[in-house]
Enzyme design. Structure first.
Site, PDB file in Angstrom:
ATOM      1  N   ASP A  58     -28.875  52.269  28.684  1.00 47.65           N
ATOM      2  CA  ASP A  58     -29.349  53.440  29.490  1.00 47.65           C
ATOM      3  C   ASP A  58     -30.607  53.893  29.268  1.00 47.65           C
ATOM      4  OD1 ASP A  58     -28.735  54.029  26.766  1.00 47.65           O
ATOM      5  OD2 ASP A  58     -27.326  55.627  27.111  1.00 47.65           O
ATOM      6  N   SER A  59     -31.413  53.135  28.182  1.00 44.77           N
ATOM      7  CA  SER A  59     -32.501  53.491  28.235  1.00 44.77           C
ATOM      8  C   SER A  59     -33.446  53.504  29.621  1.00 44.77           C
ATOM      9  CB  SER A  59     -33.373  52.539  27.072  1.00 44.77           C
ATOM     10  OG  SER A  59     -33.211  51.278  27.811  1.00 44.77           O
ATOM     11  N   ASP A  97     -24.543  49.215  29.198  1.00 42.91           N
ATOM     12  CA  ASP A  97     -24.363  50.582  28.382  1.00 42.91           C
ATOM     13  C   ASP A  97     -23.440  51.601  29.100  1.00 42.91           C
ATOM     14  OD1 ASP A  97     -25.252  51.086  25.868  1.00 42.91           O
ATOM     15  OD2 ASP A  97     -27.386  51.162  26.686  1.00 42.91           O
ATOM     16  N   LYS A 126     -21.460  48.341  26.161  1.00 45.87           N
ATOM     17  CA  LYS A 126     -21.610  48.667  24.835  1.00 45.87           C
ATOM     18  C   LYS A 126     -21.490  50.239  24.615  1.00 45.87           C
ATOM     19  CE  LYS A 126     -26.348  49.063  23.676  1.00 45.87           C
ATOM     20  NZ  LYS A 126     -26.629  50.686  23.411  1.00 45.87           N
ATOM     21  N   GLU A 128     -21.977  53.858  22.046  1.00 46.65           N
ATOM     22  CA  GLU A 128     -22.394  54.272  20.780  1.00 46.65           C
ATOM     23  C   GLU A 128     -21.460  54.856  19.976  1.00 46.65           C
ATOM     24  OE1 GLU A 128     -25.906  56.734  21.627  1.00 46.65           O
ATOM     25  OE2 GLU A 128     -26.896  55.155  23.008  1.00 46.65           O
ATOM     26  N   GLU A 195     -29.629  50.236  15.080  1.00 47.15           N
ATOM     27  CA  GLU A 195     -30.800  50.843  15.688  1.00 47.15           C
ATOM     28  C   GLU A 195     -31.349  51.749  14.699  1.00 47.15           C
ATOM     29  OE1 GLU A 195     -30.925  52.369  19.643  1.00 47.15           O
ATOM     30  OE2 GLU A 195     -32.730  53.025  19.507  1.00 47.15           O
TER      31      GLU A 195
HETATM   32  O1  KIV Z   1     -30.366  51.533  26.083  1.00 52.17           O
HETATM   33  C1  KIV Z   1     -31.002  50.530  25.266  1.00 52.17           C
HETATM   34  O2  KIV Z   1     -32.036  50.001  25.604  1.00 52.17           O
HETATM   35  C2  KIV Z   1     -30.374  50.132  23.942  1.00 52.17           C
HETATM   36  C3  KIV Z   1     -31.212  49.455  23.056  1.00 52.17           C
HETATM   37  C4  KIV Z   1     -32.302  49.960  22.513  1.00 52.17           C
HETATM   38  C5  KIV Z   1     -30.390  48.686  22.089  1.00 52.17           C
HETATM   39  O3  KIV Z   1     -29.219  50.942  23.618  1.00 52.17           O
END
Ligand code: KIV
Length: 305
Positions: A58-59, A97, A126, A128, A195
């Protein structure tokens, strides 16, 4: 509109990476290599470079959509970018994510949204958080969807943390993070992203678990490393985090190339005769006779010559 290029051949295939092979890499002492990708070209290039895991993180909200944080990212945006990545048919494992507000409300949301992403090609999700999101993790796993955990500086909690700060520096917080990691492993996640934590803690968690840890700003003793691709290639703005190593300056290359194009257009140097199409040649005499039957083989189009 065409991009002006055709698709080229791909290198020989290597075996598909699975959640199982990622786990086995730790057992064999092989380091896991992961980068983010949000679209077809970056997924293809990362895959051709031989990474083990592609993360549709989600970055993408901050890196390619220009948001201030990852909080505004929607399921529709994750889904859109995931589908572009999947068109590259990566050999790497593709993990996506779960964005903010897609799972926090409870297990039902978590399963429904994970399933939406798996239907669009994701091989794992993924999310969090530690023990507080265990019910969501249990429910996703019960739906046979593999889960990658994410502990430490979890960016969706930026407001709760009061900024992007290294987490678990003190003994109590470090113990809590280790307990979170153990709980996630017991539940059945196949690996955990660590992280923004001290390297000593990254090492301790990695030793304590049988599943792999994948670090980003968590030291060299994690079982693998992940970086945001745009940071690694110099295509992001602002001061990079301490752990980012730049392997290229693609931003400078793009700016330089577009500047050169601008100068060529303004000076009349682009396009050259070799970069233009010629008019169609005169038709053969038979075609000039309206009574003659039409040819079955069409003329080659000017665009092809
Ligand atoms: O969203 C993302 O790119 C991430 C990584 C930085 C691990 O969660």
């Amino acid at each position: 509109m065409s991009s002006g290029t055709t698709r080229d051949e791909r290198p020989p295939e290597r075996p598909k990476v699975t959640t199982r092979s990622i786990r086995e890499m730790k057992a064999r002492g092989e380091r896991i290599v992961s980068v983010t990708a949000y679209d077809y070209p970056t997924a293809r290039l990362a895959d051709e470079a031989g990474v083990d895991l592609i993360l549709v993180g989600d970055s993408l909200g901050m890196v390619v959509l220009g948001y201030e944080s990852t909080i505004p990212v929607t399921m529709a945006e994750m889904s859109h970018h995931l589908r572009a990545v999947m068109r590259a048919a990566p050999r790497a494992l593709v993990v996506v994510d779960l964005p903010f507000a897609s799972f926090q409300a409870g297990p039902e949301d978590a399963v429904r949204n994970s399933a939406r992403l798996v239907k669009r090609g994701a091989e794992a999700v993924k999310l969090e958080g530690g023990r507080r999101v265990l019910p969501q993790i249990q429910a996703i796993l019960a739906a046979d969807i593999p889960v990658l955990g994410h502990l430490g500086l979890t960016p969706q909690s930026v407001h709760a943390f009061g900024g992007y700060r290294v987490q678990a520096r003190g003994a109590e917080a470090a113990d809590a993070l280790l307990e979170d990691a153990r709980a996630l492993e017991r539940e059945g996640v196949f690996a955990i992203v660590l992280e923004g934590i001290p390297r000593e803690l990254g090492a301790e968690v990695s030793r304590a678990l049988t599943i792999p840890t994948i670090g980003i700003g968590a030291g060299a003793e994690c079982d693998g490393q992940v970086l945001v691709l745009h940071d690694l290639i110099g295509l992001s703005f602002g001061r990079p985090a301490k752990f980012v190593r730049r392997y290229a300056e693609v931003g400078d290359a793009i700016r330089g190339a577009v500047t050169a194009f601008r100068d060529d257009v303004r000076a009349g140097r682009y396009p050259s005769p070799a970069e233009t199409y010629a008019a169609a040649p005169d038709p053969p005499p038979a075609a000039k006779n309206p009574a003659a039957p039409a040819s079955k083989t069409p003329e080659k189009s000017a665009c092809e010559s």
